[in-house]
Each structure stands twice: as structure tokens, then as C-alpha cells.
Design a protein around this motif. Sequence first.
Motif, mmCIF file in Angstrom:
data_model
loop_
_atom_site.group_PDB
_atom_site.id
_atom_site.type_symbol
_atom_site.label_atom_id
_atom_site.label_comp_id
_atom_site.label_asym_id
_atom_site.label_seq_id
_atom_site.Cartn_x
_atom_site.Cartn_y
_atom_site.Cartn_z
ATOM 1 N N ARG A 199 35.390 -36.676 -5.025
ATOM 2 C CA ARG A 199 35.612 -37.380 -3.758
ATOM 3 C C ARG A 199 34.771 -36.767 -2.638
ATOM 4 O O ARG A 199 34.221 -37.477 -1.810
ATOM 5 N N VAL A 200 34.671 -35.440 -2.633
ATOM 6 C CA VAL A 200 33.845 -34.762 -1.633
ATOM 7 C C VAL A 200 32.371 -35.144 -1.829
ATOM 8 O O VAL A 200 31.633 -35.363 -0.876
ATOM 9 N N ASP A 202 39.089 -35.263 7.699
ATOM 10 C CA ASP A 202 38.697 -36.413 6.884
ATOM 11 C C ASP A 202 37.666 -35.950 5.855
ATOM 12 O O ASP A 202 36.719 -35.230 6.183
ATOM 13 N N ILE A 203 37.850 -36.379 4.629
ATOM 14 C CA ILE A 203 37.016 -35.867 3.540
ATOM 15 C C ILE A 203 35.537 -36.160 3.749
ATOM 16 O O ILE A 203 34.663 -35.400 3.306
ATOM 17 N N VAL A 241 44.484 -22.813 3.040
ATOM 18 C CA VAL A 241 43.223 -23.553 2.966
ATOM 19 C C VAL A 241 43.486 -25.034 2.708
ATOM 20 O O VAL A 241 42.914 -25.911 3.374
ATOM 21 N N LEU A 242 44.356 -25.323 1.749
ATOM 22 C CA LEU A 242 44.666 -26.717 1.421
ATOM 23 C C LEU A 242 45.286 -27.431 2.618
ATOM 24 O O LEU A 242 44.989 -28.604 2.878
ATOM 25 N N GLU A 243 46.113 -26.714 3.352
ATOM 26 C CA GLU A 243 46.741 -27.267 4.556
ATOM 27 C C GLU A 243 45.689 -27.581 5.619
ATOM 28 O O GLU A 243 45.716 -28.653 6.252
ATOM 29 N N LEU A 244 44.765 -26.665 5.835
ATOM 30 C CA LEU A 244 43.725 -26.862 6.843
ATOM 31 C C LEU A 244 42.777 -27.993 6.449
ATOM 32 O O LEU A 244 42.429 -28.841 7.288
ATOM 33 N N CYS A 245 42.356 -28.018 5.189
ATOM 34 C CA CYS A 245 41.411 -29.047 4.744
ATOM 35 C C CYS A 245 42.022 -30.439 4.806
ATOM 36 O O CYS A 245 41.308 -31.429 5.022
ATOM 37 N N ALA A 246 43.339 -30.526 4.619
ATOM 38 C CA ALA A 246 44.018 -31.825 4.690
ATOM 39 C C ALA A 246 43.934 -32.423 6.094
ATOM 40 O O ALA A 246 44.119 -33.639 6.270
ATOM 41 N N LYS A 247 43.647 -31.588 7.092
ATOM 42 C CA LYS A 247 43.543 -32.066 8.476
ATOM 43 C C LYS A 247 42.185 -32.682 8.780
ATOM 44 O O LYS A 247 41.992 -33.261 9.857
ATOM 45 N N THR A 286 36.919 -30.150 14.121
ATOM 46 C CA THR A 286 36.607 -30.166 12.684
ATOM 47 C C THR A 286 35.874 -28.896 12.275
ATOM 48 O O THR A 286 36.212 -28.268 11.257
ATOM 49 N N ARG A 287 34.856 -28.499 13.062
ATOM 50 C CA ARG A 287 34.078 -27.294 12.724
ATOM 51 C C ARG A 287 34.950 -26.050 12.683
ATOM 52 O O ARG A 287 34.875 -25.249 11.746
#
Length: 325
Positions: free
Chosen positions: A159-160, A115-116, A107-113, A74-75
Motif C-alpha cells: 500500500r505504501v 495519510d498513507i 510508531v504504529l499509532e503515529l503512522c496511523a495519523k 506530517t513531517r
Amino acid sequence: YGAEAARKSYEIAEQLAVETDDFPQLLKARFGLETYHFTHGDFARAREVVQRCHAMASHAYRGIDDGTDEGTRTRLTLLLAQANQLEGSVLFHQGLFHESLSGFDRVLELCAKVDIKNRSMVQDPAVVCLCYKAWYAWKGGHADEALTLAEDAVALAQRVGHSFTIGLAVAFNACIHLFRREYPQCVKCAERCIEICEEPGFCIWLAWAKTLRGRALSEQATTRAEGIEELIEGLRMWDASGASITRAFTLTLLAEAYEALARLCLATGQLDEARGWLEKGLDAATAASDRLRLSALERARCEWELARGDLAQAERALESAARSL
């Protein structure tokens, strides 16, 4: 972002991270230094710093394998996402839109991986990217897409759940409403941003919200003077933060408001008042290097000279308006 004390703190943090061989903290310190240069409009320096960060984050991310624990995964994913976002923001302000949008999509692709609930960052990179994509959609003439993206950014920020990220998203939403000339909606969003940012002291977004609210209020005759006063207050707050990026944009908003006041005075025969607002508008447009607004203000000056009966000066103002384009 732009305070000198912040730069010194990031430099100390960078040195400590090097001495302790703390890779995540080293990147975070350098991200802070990049942001300092970015907010000062030094895009070349900011890009140099963030490209090094991007290379380091990419190398670490490629080292993820089946044996990597979830926390480390995650980090490293979020560090790479932040590097892409910061680099994309620099490229965007340098006018390299294709490259910046490609970075934002990554970025959007990476963040989707991730959990919010694990996106524990002060400024969520996915939200920032949606805001910039909204801005780009507006620049491309896609007004509805711009609004949808801006609203998506606000929804994601909520949501964040980070106040700073929410303030950022709401400020961009207000900006899109201003572009669309939806002034009541702009005021509403700006006031919400002010409410979010005032108590914790998020000075950047508080300043921007005040300039946007002021510009929207300046469109109504009954709140025009109040709007200009708040716009100037927002500009002063922005300058006090040490940031200079987008200052020209704010000055353009101020020049637009002054032009509107000048034209109102012309329409009602208040020639002395009109002259004062025209001079202020011309000063703001000159400081912003906004040739389009300079031309519009020179045309208004032409009308003012005609109202005074000075045809020679009116002709000179019209010639100046043409030279500004």
C-alpha cells in the motif's frame, strides 16, 4: 547502510544541516549515522545517537498546535515515528523486548495519523515495526501470529508502494516461513525479494534473500549443494555491504546446512565427504558462537567416529557436545 562512504556522507550532511539550521535534515542525517552504527553491531553507539534524535523529535512534536500547517504536522509526526522505530530496533537487538515493543506500538499509532500517500519515506517505519513484532511473536512460540504479522507487513508495504520497503517486508516474510519450516513458501518469498531488489541494487535485502533461499533449498537433497552455494554468496554480499549485524544468524544457517549434508553422507556411507561437511559446519558454528549448533555438529561427529569404528574419538566428540551446551 554499512559502507564507510555512507558514514562520511551522513557526517557531511549533518554538518551542512547544522550550518543551515535545517532541523528535519539534521535528524535525517543523524538517523543515517545511527543506522551505520546499528548495522555494524555497535548498539551502544547507535542507541546514544538515536536517543538524542528521539529527544529532539519529541520536543518538536510537542510544539504542534492548532496553528501548525498540515505539511509540518506530517513531517514532525513521521520524524518522531522514525526515531521511535530506530530506537526500538536497537533495543530489540539488545534483548530489551518489552521496551522495544512499546516503541513499536507508538510508531504504529503515529503512522496511523498520517495519510498513507504522504508516507514518502524510503523505509516505512510502521512496516519495519510489524516485521520486528512478527519476529518477536515467533520467538515467543506464536507461529501463526508471527506469520499473520509478517503478511500484514507485506500488505502494508504494498500500500505504501516503496520498492525498498516492499523488499524489506518480503524478506522478513521469507524468514518467518523458514522458521516455520515452510521451505517452498520461503523460496517463493525470497525469489520475489530478489526480483524486487536486484535491479535497483538494494544490496542488504538482496543478500538476506539469497541466504534465506539458499537455506531453504539446502533442505532438499536435490538442491542441497545449490542452496549452500547461494547461502555463501548471500553471506559474501552481506559482508561486502559493510554490515555485520545478523552475520551470526547467517552463519548458523550455513552450519545447519552443512550438518544436513554431513548427515546425508553418513547415512549413505560416504565417510570422507561427511568429514569435510562436518569440518565446514563446525567452523561456521564456531564463527557464529552458536553453542546449540556446535553441540549438534559434535554429536554428528560422534556418529562419524562410530561409523569409522573409533570408539575413543566418538566418546570425545560426545563429551565435546555436552560441554557446548
